[in-house]
Design an enzyme around this catalytic site. Structure first.
Site, PDB file in Angstrom:
ATOM      1  N   ASP A 118       3.178 -12.264  -8.260  1.00  0.00           N
ATOM      2  CA  ASP A 118       2.978 -10.938  -7.666  1.00  0.00           C
ATOM      3  C   ASP A 118       1.505 -10.553  -7.631  1.00  0.00           C
ATOM      4  O   ASP A 118       1.089  -9.722  -6.830  1.00  0.00           O
ATOM      5  CB  ASP A 118       3.714  -9.864  -8.491  1.00  0.00           C
ATOM      6  N   ASP A 196       1.680  -6.729  -2.700  1.00  0.00           N
ATOM      7  CA  ASP A 196       1.778  -7.639  -3.841  1.00  0.00           C
ATOM      8  C   ASP A 196       1.695  -9.049  -3.264  1.00  0.00           C
ATOM      9  O   ASP A 196       2.149  -9.292  -2.134  1.00  0.00           O
ATOM     10  CB  ASP A 196       3.115  -7.477  -4.577  1.00  0.00           C
ATOM     11  N   HIS A 245       8.978  -8.052  -2.316  1.00  0.00           N
ATOM     12  CA  HIS A 245       8.645  -9.477  -2.351  1.00  0.00           C
ATOM     13  C   HIS A 245       9.563 -10.294  -1.437  1.00  0.00           C
ATOM     14  O   HIS A 245      10.765 -10.096  -1.415  1.00  0.00           O
ATOM     15  CB  HIS A 245       8.649 -10.018  -3.785  1.00  0.00           C
ATOM     16  N   ASP A 247      10.170 -13.651  -1.357  1.00  0.00           N
ATOM     17  CA  ASP A 247      10.667 -14.980  -1.718  1.00  0.00           C
ATOM     18  C   ASP A 247      12.111 -15.007  -2.205  1.00  0.00           C
ATOM     19  O   ASP A 247      12.571 -16.044  -2.702  1.00  0.00           O
ATOM     20  CB  ASP A 247       9.720 -15.679  -2.715  1.00  0.00           C
ATOM     21  N   CYS A 349       8.671 -16.233  -8.931  1.00  0.00           N
ATOM     22  CA  CYS A 349       7.988 -15.038  -9.471  1.00  0.00           C
ATOM     23  C   CYS A 349       7.193 -15.401 -10.722  1.00  0.00           C
ATOM     24  O   CYS A 349       6.083 -14.906 -10.934  1.00  0.00           O
ATOM     25  CB  CYS A 349       8.994 -13.978  -9.921  1.00  0.00           C
TER      26      CYS A 349
HETATM   27  N1  NVA Z   1      13.302  -7.952  -4.699  1.00  0.00           N
HETATM   28  C1  NVA Z   1      14.041  -9.183  -4.582  1.00  0.00           C
HETATM   29  C2  NVA Z   1      13.466 -10.270  -5.441  1.00  0.00           C
HETATM   30  C3  NVA Z   1      12.216 -10.818  -4.891  1.00  0.00           C
HETATM   31  C4  NVA Z   1      11.668 -11.985  -5.637  1.00  0.00           C
HETATM   32  C5  NVA Z   1      15.453  -8.990  -5.031  1.00  0.00           C
HETATM   33  O1  NVA Z   1      15.690  -8.165  -5.899  1.00  0.00           O
HETATM   34  O2  NVA Z   1      16.342  -9.669  -4.534  1.00  0.00           O
END
Ligand code: NVA
Length: 364
Positions: A118, A196, A245, A247, A349
């Site tokens: 991040d 991020d 995020h 990924d 992560c």
């Molecule tokens: N915010 C995403 C995870 C990202 C790595 C989720 O909670 O699925």
């Protein structure tokens, strides 16, 4: 005449799949804290029933039993990387428990150095400290400073995106996260650039990024202009009630293989189809609903780490995903990680690749 020596760059990473040589992995220690309640959290934390938990316990260390289990998972990941011949580096311990304050805001503590992905966007030979959107994470970069200095001395480029002020003007007042059937909306205003590092993902000369609770258009434009003509930055349209995020949403795993979250990607950009990529639709997660998860969803199982184009580190227990990965031509390596995932992230992560053997290329 002075003799020219050629040596491989210390920082060199252009995609998610070139053979991995060196990686930073986060740190679980007894000071790893529950994130304190932060203005951005209603937009990021999926499970509303946990808001009171963060309000009440934020800033305290995670319960020892939870940390032990998370540490066991992280150790297994580190062992696996060592066995694969990858150099593993870790951040320094850092005083997460000190209060943070600027003239605009204060929070009771920071959080941890668990999730390097991040904090640092590493691309080519450069490390970019991200302009992060959580007040409580605004000093997290300092846990990586010794490593950044070392890589800089070794020849890497190192820059910090303008650290955001994070005053109230950066957040939509009274923000309420959208429901599934409502149009996407975001908590961040366009007051200043924010992202991020995990809001973006590399794919050779192309970088994909999506707006989120930590990433606004201003941040995307900053990254685009900073990277200049060497890279093309594409914004992905997503639908996620608590976006944070990319990924566990959109992940180019290997040349010609794009993994997507079936619930979140509104449209795969045309360039993938034109270049003949396979779009791999991730199967449903298998983690039991009873397994405690703070701060991320069960789709965190998409958050794999590629050791090379074929070998993929995947969360043990996600059998359906493992089977599917094999059918897609990958070689999954299972590692227990559900207990680490509990406290907020997956393998991707928890790490940031520093060096992969390969160079810049276009895959489109
Ligand atoms: N915010 C995403 C995870 C990202 C790595 C989720 O909670 O699925």
């Amino acid at each position: 005449m002075e003799q020219q020596t050629t040596s491989a760059p210390v920082v060199n990473t252009f995609n998610e799949w070139d053979p991995l040589e060196e990686i930073i992995v986060g740190r679980v220690d007894e000071h790893t804290l529950i994130p304190p309640w932060d203005v951005v959290m209603p937009a990021c934390v999926h499970d509303k029933t946990q808001w009171d938990f963060f309000k009440e316990h934020g800033g305290a260390p995670w319960p020892v039993a939870m940390l032990k289990k998370a540490e066991r998972d992280l150790d297994a990941f580190v062992d696996l990387l060592h066995q694969a011949g990858v150099i593993v580096r870790q951040p320094e311990p850092y005083a997460y428990d000190r209060p943070l304050a600027t003239p605009d805001w204060e929070v009771g503590s920071s959080c941890y150095a668990l999730m390097p992905r991040d904090v640092l966007f590493v691309i080519g030979d450069q490390i970019i400290e991200a302009p992060m959107g959580w007040r409580s994470r605004s000093t997290e970069r300092f846990a990586y400073r010794e490593l950044c200095k070392e890589y800089f001395r070794g020849g890497a480029r190192w820059v910090a995106a303008p650290p955001p002020r994070l005053s109230d003007e950066s957040y939509v007042p009274g923000f309420v996260a959208p429901e599934e059937d409502e149009p996407q909306r975001f908590i961040l205003t366009e007051h200043e650039p924010m992202f991020d590092a995990a809001d973006a993902i590399k794919c050779g000369r192309d970088v994909f990024i999506a707006r989120s609770s930590c990433c606004n258009r201003f941040g995307i434009e900053w990254l685009r202009r900073h990277l200049g003509d060497e890279y093309t930055v594409h914004e992905i349209e997503i639908h996620d009630t608590h976006p944070m995020h990319l990924d566990a949403t959109f992940y180019p795993l290997a040349p010609g293989k794009l993994l997507i979250n079936p619930e979140r990607v509104v449209k795969v950009p045309d360039l993938f189809e034109k270049a003949g990529w396979d779009v791999l639709v991730c199967p449903e997660p298998e983690m039991p609903a009873s397994h405690p998860m703070y701060n991320c969803s069960r789709w965190i199982m998409m958050n794999v780490v590629m050791l090379d184009e074929t070998r993929v580190v995947v969360s043990a227990g996600e059998k359906r995903f493992v089977r599917q990965l094999k059918e897609w031509g990958f070689e999954p390596i299972e590692c227990p990680f559900w207990d680490f995932e509990t406290i907020g992230g997956g393998f991707h992560c928890a790490s940031v690749d520093i060096r992969r053997r390969g160079g810049p290329a276009s895959y489109f």
